[in-house]
Design an enzyme around this catalytic site. Structure first.
Site, PDB file in Angstrom:
ATOM      1  CD  GLU A  92      -3.022  -0.813   0.092  1.00 33.88           C
ATOM      2  OE1 GLU A  92      -3.152   0.199  -0.160  1.00 33.88           O
ATOM      3  OE2 GLU A  92      -3.571  -1.775  -0.130  1.00 33.88           O
ATOM      4  CB  SER A  93       2.339   3.007  -2.576  1.00 37.85           C
ATOM      5  OG  SER A  93       1.445   3.156  -3.579  1.00 37.85           O
ATOM      6  CB  THR A 138       9.747   5.044   0.938  1.00 36.29           C
ATOM      7  OG1 THR A 138       9.515   6.375   0.872  1.00 36.29           O
ATOM      8  CG2 THR A 138       9.142   4.648   2.308  1.00 36.29           C
ATOM      9  CG  ASP A 139      12.652   9.570   0.442  1.00 35.29           C
ATOM     10  OD1 ASP A 139      11.360   9.268   0.322  1.00 35.29           O
ATOM     11  OD2 ASP A 139      12.675  10.796  -0.144  1.00 35.29           O
ATOM     12  CD  GLU A 140       6.848   9.179   1.815  1.00 35.32           C
ATOM     13  OE1 GLU A 140       5.903   9.375   2.659  1.00 35.32           O
ATOM     14  OE2 GLU A 140       6.561   9.284   0.469  1.00 35.32           O
ATOM     15  CE1 TYR A 163       4.323   3.513   1.319  1.00 33.56           C
ATOM     16  CE2 TYR A 163       5.294   5.712   1.656  1.00 33.56           C
ATOM     17  CZ  TYR A 163       5.193   4.387   0.767  1.00 33.56           C
ATOM     18  OH  TYR A 163       6.156   4.010  -0.123  1.00 33.56           O
ATOM     19  CE  LYS A 167       7.976   0.497   1.350  1.00 34.12           C
ATOM     20  NZ  LYS A 167       7.837  -0.728   0.539  1.00 34.12           N
ATOM     21  N   PRO A 295      -2.259  15.835   7.766  1.00 32.85           N
ATOM     22  CG  PRO A 295      -3.924  14.476   8.873  1.00 32.85           C
ATOM     23  CD  PRO A 295      -3.486  15.125   7.453  1.00 32.85           C
TER      24      PRO A 295
HETATM   25  P1  NAD Z   1       1.669   1.185  -6.626  1.00 29.35           P
HETATM   26  O1  NAD Z   1       0.543   1.375  -5.588  1.00 29.35           O
HETATM   27  O2  NAD Z   1       1.510   1.966  -7.816  1.00 29.35           O
HETATM   28  O3  NAD Z   1       1.662  -0.355  -6.753  1.00 29.35           O
HETATM   29  C1  NAD Z   1       1.513  -1.413  -5.800  1.00 29.35           C
HETATM   30  C2  NAD Z   1       0.999  -2.658  -6.368  1.00 29.35           C
HETATM   31  O4  NAD Z   1       1.070  -3.652  -5.308  1.00 29.35           O
HETATM   32  C3  NAD Z   1      -0.200  -2.888  -7.108  1.00 29.35           C
HETATM   33  O5  NAD Z   1      -0.202  -3.367  -8.197  1.00 29.35           O
HETATM   34  C4  NAD Z   1      -1.114  -3.457  -5.989  1.00 29.35           C
HETATM   35  O6  NAD Z   1      -2.037  -4.233  -6.767  1.00 29.35           O
HETATM   36  C5  NAD Z   1       0.004  -4.484  -5.274  1.00 29.35           C
HETATM   37  N1  NAD Z   1      -0.252  -4.865  -4.067  1.00 29.35           N
HETATM   38  C6  NAD Z   1      -0.828  -4.014  -3.195  1.00 29.35           C
HETATM   39  N2  NAD Z   1      -1.190  -4.778  -1.964  1.00 29.35           N
HETATM   40  C7  NAD Z   1      -0.823  -6.287  -2.299  1.00 29.35           C
HETATM   41  C8  NAD Z   1      -1.156  -7.407  -1.411  1.00 29.35           C
HETATM   42  N3  NAD Z   1      -1.366  -7.540  -0.412  1.00 29.35           N
HETATM   43  N4  NAD Z   1      -0.554  -8.509  -2.048  1.00 29.35           N
HETATM   44  C9  NAD Z   1      -0.048  -8.296  -3.405  1.00 29.35           C
HETATM   45  N5  NAD Z   1      -0.080  -7.278  -4.198  1.00 29.35           N
HETATM   46  C10 NAD Z   1      -0.337  -6.158  -3.752  1.00 29.35           C
HETATM   47  O7  NAD Z   1       2.997   1.289  -5.744  1.00 29.35           O
HETATM   48  P2  NAD Z   1       4.149   2.036  -6.310  1.00 29.35           P
HETATM   49  O8  NAD Z   1       4.286   3.328  -6.479  1.00 29.35           O
HETATM   50  O9  NAD Z   1       4.541   1.280  -7.582  1.00 29.35           O
HETATM   51  O10 NAD Z   1       5.508   1.670  -5.242  1.00 29.35           O
HETATM   52  C11 NAD Z   1       5.916   0.213  -5.385  1.00 29.35           C
HETATM   53  C12 NAD Z   1       6.803   0.171  -3.977  1.00 29.35           C
HETATM   54  O11 NAD Z   1       7.851   1.306  -4.219  1.00 29.35           O
HETATM   55  C13 NAD Z   1       6.296   0.200  -2.928  1.00 29.35           C
HETATM   56  O12 NAD Z   1       6.709  -0.669  -2.070  1.00 29.35           O
HETATM   57  C14 NAD Z   1       6.649   1.716  -2.278  1.00 29.35           C
HETATM   58  O13 NAD Z   1       6.539   1.616  -0.891  1.00 29.35           O
HETATM   59  C15 NAD Z   1       7.940   1.839  -2.962  1.00 29.35           C
HETATM   60  N6  NAD Z   1       8.170   3.106  -3.493  1.00 29.35           N
HETATM   61  C16 NAD Z   1       7.400   4.073  -4.158  1.00 29.35           C
HETATM   62  C17 NAD Z   1       7.826   5.298  -4.349  1.00 29.35           C
HETATM   63  C18 NAD Z   1       6.865   6.290  -5.039  1.00 29.35           C
HETATM   64  O14 NAD Z   1       7.358   7.458  -5.492  1.00 29.35           O
HETATM   65  N7  NAD Z   1       5.823   5.623  -5.731  1.00 29.35           N
HETATM   66  C19 NAD Z   1       8.943   5.823  -3.867  1.00 29.35           C
HETATM   67  C20 NAD Z   1       9.931   5.059  -3.218  1.00 29.35           C
HETATM   68  C21 NAD Z   1       9.555   3.704  -2.885  1.00 29.35           C
HETATM   69  P1  TYD Z   2       2.426  12.545  -2.836  1.00 28.63           P
HETATM   70  O1  TYD Z   2       2.456  12.375  -4.237  1.00 28.63           O
HETATM   71  O2  TYD Z   2       0.959  11.915  -2.303  1.00 28.63           O
HETATM   72  O3  TYD Z   2       3.793  11.735  -2.283  1.00 28.63           O
HETATM   73  P2  TYD Z   2       4.199  11.742  -0.710  1.00 28.63           P
HETATM   74  O4  TYD Z   2       3.094  12.140   0.187  1.00 28.63           O
HETATM   75  O5  TYD Z   2       4.497  10.000  -0.828  1.00 28.63           O
HETATM   76  O6  TYD Z   2       5.486  12.490  -0.748  1.00 28.63           O
HETATM   77  O7  TYD Z   2       2.696  13.931  -2.432  1.00 28.63           O
HETATM   78  C1  TYD Z   2       3.595  14.651  -2.816  1.00 28.63           C
HETATM   79  C2  TYD Z   2       3.555  16.112  -2.134  1.00 28.63           C
HETATM   80  O8  TYD Z   2       2.378  16.825  -2.738  1.00 28.63           O
HETATM   81  C3  TYD Z   2       3.346  16.196  -0.580  1.00 28.63           C
HETATM   82  O9  TYD Z   2       3.947  17.135  -0.116  1.00 28.63           O
HETATM   83  C4  TYD Z   2       1.752  16.216  -0.539  1.00 28.63           C
HETATM   84  C5  TYD Z   2       1.641  17.048  -1.664  1.00 28.63           C
HETATM   85  N1  TYD Z   2       0.147  16.897  -2.400  1.00 28.63           N
HETATM   86  C6  TYD Z   2      -0.474  17.803  -2.380  1.00 28.63           C
HETATM   87  O10 TYD Z   2      -0.294  19.294  -2.097  1.00 28.63           O
HETATM   88  N2  TYD Z   2      -1.757  17.822  -2.950  1.00 28.63           N
HETATM   89  C7  TYD Z   2      -2.337  16.772  -3.305  1.00 28.63           C
HETATM   90  O11 TYD Z   2      -3.645  16.540  -3.603  1.00 28.63           O
HETATM   91  C8  TYD Z   2      -1.451  15.455  -3.256  1.00 28.63           C
HETATM   92  C9  TYD Z   2      -1.911  13.961  -3.606  1.00 28.63           C
HETATM   93  C10 TYD Z   2      -0.055  15.708  -2.601  1.00 28.63           C
END
Ligand code: NAD
Ligand code: TYD
Length: 355
Positions: A92-93, A138-140, A163, A167, A295
């Site tokens: 869940e991302s 993630t860097d978070e 989240y 992670k 929040p």
């Molecule tokens: P996303 O939400 O687009 O995709 C997540 C995928 O995981 C989906 O295909 C979903 O169906 C699947 N999934 C979710 N719960 C599942 C479960 N219980 N069992 C099997 N499959 C499940 O996410 P994303 O943005 O592609 O991120 C992928 C990974 O990279 C995550 O672990 C996230 O924490 C990490 N990440 C994301 C970012 C970003 O900017 N998006 C940055 C750093 C790290």
């Molecule tokens: P997001 O794409 O949700 O990534 P993350 O929270 O993982 O960094 O958000 C990026 C930044 O943009 C974050 O500071 C929250 C802000 N944001 C808004 O201001 N409005 C929005 O509707 C969303 C989705 C994010």
């Protein structure tokens, strides 16, 4: 129908139908014909097999629908396919969703990761040669920076959202399995990704979608929050490098050397959208609406990516201007994809196919 080859290596990619996972699958399937790539995905709202249409018929690509929290299913597929490598992206991302439903994040991100780790440990029973468990994180997990400084691999974990806490916890379990059972692992902590196929709940695709439809652009708080942005294909390249060349038990930070205040990024996006849509200059900016803050909103993320740069010779190949332009072009060309994910039509189609 699942295909297997005796000579080749079976690699499990979890979350391959999601945003980053689909780019990783595409890279591995096309670049490594000797690998059998198994995409395990539950197809939650964020999973979309349309993301993989161009590779779904490749001989070395296989889809397994299932949930990483389903222990019996996970143990069964590990025994059947004997995965030598796991690239774990399923999660869940989205931070906003984690605020509304933190338990869902604990289940998938913490418990799901543990179930995978355990299956991997049981399968190989200390026979670790040639095996690798790679956790995409993630860097978070590091929490927030003030106005200066960078996250390094040695920065203490200090997560602020459900989240990032989930992670961080899963990272800790991966390390614990490494220390306790000598499970060979690598972890990468990456900054915010953007690019094609990202679900329109995250900032960039949501705002592209809203601009197309003349809807408000909800900027949280005063918009002075900073993120580091990386083009998703550069992340997939880094994942490929770390999977093959990273050192066991190491973590690597990945970032774009590309910090933007949200409001500045949104204004840049608006300018590009006006040009590409042929709209009057300044018209998209009028959609900007300041809304109640998130929040626990982290002020600033910024990455020191010098370790992966020095050790694995990785750096981003795409500038932000190029990447953003390509991303917008992709969404404008793929309005059907965007409409399908916002309406949920994609899930109905694939649910029928895989019943
Ligand atoms: P996303 O939400 O687009 O995709 C997540 C995928 O995981 C989906 O295909 C979903 O169906 C699947 N999934 C979710 N719960 C599942 C479960 N219980 N069992 C099997 N499959 C499940 O996410 P994303 O943005 O592609 O991120 C992928 C990974 O990279 C995550 O672990 C996230 O924490 C990490 N990440 C994301 C970012 C970003 O900017 N998006 C940055 C750093 C790290
Ligand atoms: P997001 O794409 O949700 O990534 P993350 O929270 O993982 O960094 O958000 C990026 C930044 O943009 C974050 O500071 C929250 C802000 N944001 C808004 O201001 N409005 C929005 O509707 C969303 C989705 C994010």
């Amino acid at each position: 129908m699942q295909k297997k080859s005796n000579s080749s290596k079976n690699i499990l990619v979890t979350g391959g139908a999601g945003f980053i996972g689909s780019h990783v699958i595409r890279r591995f399937v096309t670049k490594y014909p000797d690998y059998q790539i198994y995409n395990l995905d539950a197809l939650t709202y964020a999973g979309n097999l349309e993301n993989l249409k161009d590779v779904e018929n490749e001989e070395n690509y296989h889809f397994l629908q299932g949930n990483i929290t389903d222990e019996d299913f996970i143990n069964k597929i590990f025994k059947e396919y004997r995965f030598e490598g796991v690239i774990h992206l399923a999660a869940e991302s989205h931070v906003d969703r984690s605020i509304n439903d933190p338990l869902a994040f604990a289940k998938t991100n913490i418990l799901g990761t543990m179930i995978l780790l355990n299956a991997f440990k049981e399968l190989w029973d200390k026979d670790w040669k040639g095996k690798r468990f790679y956790h995409i994180s993630t860097d978070e997990v590091y929490g927030t920076l003030g106005k200066t400084g960078l996250f390094k691999e040695t920065t203490s974990y200090d997560p602020n959202s459900p989240y990032s806490a989930s992670k961080a916890s899963s990272d800790h379990f991966v390390r614990a399995y490494g220390e306790t059972y000598h499970l060979p692992y690598v972890i990468t902590n990456c900054s915010n990704n953007y690019g094609a196929n990202q679900f329109p709940e995250k900032l960039i695709p949501l705002f592209i979608h809203n601009i197309i439809h003349h809807k408000p652009l909800p900027v949280y708080g005063d918009g002075n929050y900073t993120r580091d942005w990386l083009y998703v294909i550069d992340h997939a390249i880094a994942i490929d490098l770390v999977y093959h060349k990273g050192t066991d038990k190491e973590t690597y930070n990945i970032g774009g050397f590309n910090e933007w205040k949200n409001i500045d990024l949104v204004k840049l996006l608006c300018q590009h959208m006006d040009e590409k849509l042929g709209r009057e200059k300044g018209s998209s900016e009028q959609l900007i609406t300041y809304v109640k803050d998130r929040p626990g909103h982290d002020l600033r993320y910024a990455i020191d990516a010098s370790k992966i740069n020095k050790e694995l010779d990785w750096s981003p190949t795409v500038t932000f201007e190029e990447g953003l332009s390509k991303t917008i072009d992709w969404y404008l060309k793929n309005e059907e994809w965007l409409n399908n994910v916002t309406s949920g039509a994609y899930q109905k189609y694939y649910a029928k196919q895989y019943q």
